[in-house]
Scaffold this active site. Structure first.
Site, PDB file in Angstrom:
ATOM      1  N   ASP A  48       0.822  -1.215   0.000  1.00 11.69           N
ATOM      2  CA  ASP A  48       0.000   0.000   0.000  1.00 11.69           C
ATOM      3  C   ASP A  48       0.857   1.266   0.000  1.00 11.69           C
ATOM      4  OD1 ASP A  48      -2.190  -1.634   0.075  1.00 11.69           O
ATOM      5  OD2 ASP A  48      -3.177  -0.568   1.707  1.00 11.69           O
ATOM      6  N   GLU A 337     -10.832  -5.635   0.838  1.00 12.78           N
ATOM      7  CA  GLU A 337     -10.220  -6.413  -0.245  1.00 12.78           C
ATOM      8  C   GLU A 337     -11.069  -7.612  -0.628  1.00 12.78           C
ATOM      9  OE1 GLU A 337      -6.785  -4.083   1.370  1.00 12.78           O
ATOM     10  OE2 GLU A 337      -8.715  -4.821   2.044  1.00 12.78           O
TER      11      GLU A 337
END
Length: 431
Positions: A48, A337
Site C-alpha cells: 500500500d 479487499e
C-alpha cells in the site's frame, strides 16, 4: 506462496512493530501536496505505501530515501499531467488520489486486481466529485475510473459515510487547496470515525485549518490554503501488531511488541483493551505491549467499528475463548479487499470453527480445546484474512495451509518472519 501453519504451543521473544501503513500513506500524500520538501522518518514499506510512493512520483513528487527517512519535494496543487495511475490493490491510495487527480485534465486509474480492488465500490466519492464539477467515467462505481478535472470547485459538498470513511478523508485532503471555501456534510452514518481523526491530525500537522463538528459529520474548510513542508515521524502500527498480539494470546507465550504508543490515535489501539477484557495477561508501558499468554480466554461483546482493521485478529483469538463472543457494527468489513465477514467466516468453518455471520456482526462460539484444522483454506487475496487465519492455525489440532499467503505483503511484509522469530511453526512454500 503457501503458508503451512502447524500447531505451535509457545511463542517467546521481542519484536519491533512495523511502521503504521495508515500514517505513512497520509504523510506521503501531504508531503506531495506541500510546496517544498518534507521529511518522513521511519516510513512503512508495504504494497500500500509503495503504491502511494509510485503514484505521487508519477504525479510529479521528487522522492529520495535512505534506511531511516524519506524526503519528498511536493507538487502542491499542480500535479504533473499523467494519463494513467496504477494503485495496485490499495483502496485507500486510490480513493485519496481520485480527489488529487481532479487537478489534472484526465487521469485513468487502471484495474490490475479485478478480483479484489476491482470489485470494490467508489460511488460515494464519485458523486461528491461530480458535485464539484469533476467529470468521472466509471463502471458502476468500480475500476477502471477516469477523472476529467482541471478546475474542481468548492462550495457545499455532501458525501455518504455509510461504506467507508476514506471518501471523506479524500475530500479533506483536497478541498483546502481549492479557490473557494467548502462545507462538507456527511450523510447517513460515518464508519471508522477514529480513522478520520487520524486524517485530521495529519492535515493539522501540515498547517491546514479545518473546522470539524464534534460528531465529525460537518466540516468547514477554508480555501486557498497551502500544505507546509514539515518533518514527520511514523508511529508503530497497531492493525498489524494486533495479529501478533492475538497469536501470543492464544498460546503459552511471553511476547513483547515495541513502538506501540499508549496515546496513539489509531483506533486499533483498542485491541489492548479487547484482549484484557478477554482475560489476557497484558501490560502496556513505555510504548511496549507485553503478552504472557495462558490459553485461558473468555468471551465478550465488542463494537468493531472502533478497531476496524483489527477485528479479524480479535475474532481469531475469540475462537478459543470460553463462551460466545459478538463483534458488532462491522458491516464496512464487507467492502474491503474481500467480504471480510462472509469470506472469513466461510474459511473459519472449513477449519472447524463454530462461527456465524449477520449483516453487520460476526458471532463466535468459542472452543477452548482448539479447532480441528487439517485443511487448505483460501485467503481471498486479503492481508487481514491471512494474518487472522494464521492465528487460528497456530492453535488448531492439525494445522492449516493458507493459499496465496504472499498477499500479506500488502500491509505487513515481515509478518511471517516476525512470527518465525518468536518460535511459530510455519513453513513457507514458494509457488
Amino acid at each position: 506462496m503457501r503458508a503451512i501453519v502447524k500447531p505451535t504451543p509457545r511463542l517467546e521473544g521481542t519484536i519491533n512493530a512495523l511502521s503504521s501503513k495508515n500514517y505513512t500513506t497520509r504523510y506521503l500524500l501531504i508531503g506531495a501536496l506541500a510546496d517544498g520538501t518534507s521529511t518522513v522518518y521511519y516510513p512503512a514499506h508495504s504494497e500500500d505505501s509503495d503504491a502511494m510512493r509510485r503514484c505521487i512520483r508519477d504525479l510529479g513528487a521528487v522522492i529520495e530515501e535512505d534506511d531511516e527517512k524519506m524526503t519528498i519535494r511536493g507538487f502542491g496543487r499542480n500535479p504533473k499531467h499523467v494519463k494513467e495511475l496504477n494503485v495496485g490493490n490499495a483502496g485507500a491510495v486510490l480513493r485519496f488520489l481520485m480527489s488529487v487527480a481532479a487537478f489534472c485534465p484526465e487521469v485513468t486509474f487502471v484495474n490490475t486486481y479485478p478480483d479484489s480492488l476491482g470489485k470494490r465500490p467508489h460511488d460515494d466519492l464519485i458523486d461528491a466529485l461530480q458535485q464539484m464539477g469533476v467529470q468521472v467515467e466509471h463502471r458502476d462505481g468500480k475500476l477502471p475510473i477516469t477523472i476529467r478535472g482541471g478546475q474542481p470547485r468548492g462550495g457545499k459538498i455532501t458525501v455518504s459515510g455509510n461504506v467507508s470513511s476514506q471518501f471523506l478523508s479524500s475530500l479533506l485532503f483536497m478541498t483546502p487547496l481549492l479557490e473557494e471555501d467548502s462545507e462538507i456534510t456527511v450523510l447517513h452514518d460515518l464508519k471508522s470515525k477514529v480513522i478520520v481523526g487520524q486524517t485530521l491530525e495529519v492535515i493539522a500537522q501540515a498547517g491546514i485549518r479545518i473546522e470539524a463538528s464534534d460528531d465529525l459529520m460537518h466540516y468547514k474548510v477554508p480555501g486557498r490554503q497551502q500544505y507546509l513542508p514539515q518533518k514527520y515521524v511514523v508511529q508503530g502500527d497497531y492493525p498489524g501488531s494486533a495479529a501478533i498480539l492475538a497469536a501470543a494470546s492464544v498460546t503459552n507465550s511471553d511476547v513483547s511488541v515495541l513502538r506501540l504508543s499508549e496515546d496513539s490515535k489509531q483506533g486499533e489501539r483498542a485491541v489492548v483493551d479487547v484482549l484484557r477484557a478477554m482475560g489476557v495477561n497484558l501490560t502496556h508501558e513505555n510504548d511496549v505491549v507485553r503478552v504472557r499468554g495462558s490459553q485461558k480466554l473468555k468471551a465478550g461483546e465488542f463494537d468493531g467499528d472502533h478497531f476496524t482493521d483489527a477485528v479479524l485478529a480479535m475474532v481469531a483469538a475469540s475462537l478459543f475463548a470460553e463462551g460466545t463472543s459478538r463483534f458488532y457494527n462491522v458491516e464496512n468489513l464487507r467492502y474491503k479487499e474481500c467480504d471480510r465477514i462472509t469470506d472469513f467466516v466461510t474459511e473459519l468453518r472449513k477449519a472447524g470453527a463454530d462461527v456465524e455471520e449477520r449483516q453487520s456482526e460476526i458471532i463466535v462460539h468459542g472452543r477452548p480445546q482448539g479447532i480441528a484444522g487439517g485443511v487448505e483454506i483460501n485467503a481471498h487475496y486479503d492481508h487481514r484474512v491471512i494474518m487472522a487465519l494464521t492465528v487460528a492455525g497456530l492453535r488448531s489440532d492439525k494445522g492449516l495451509v493458507i493459499n496465496d499467503a504472499h498477499h500479506v505483503a500488502k500491509s505487513y511484509p515481515q509478518y511471517f518472519e516476525h512470527l518465525l522469530s518468536l518460535g511459530a511453526n510455519i513453513e513457507l512454500v514458494q509457488e
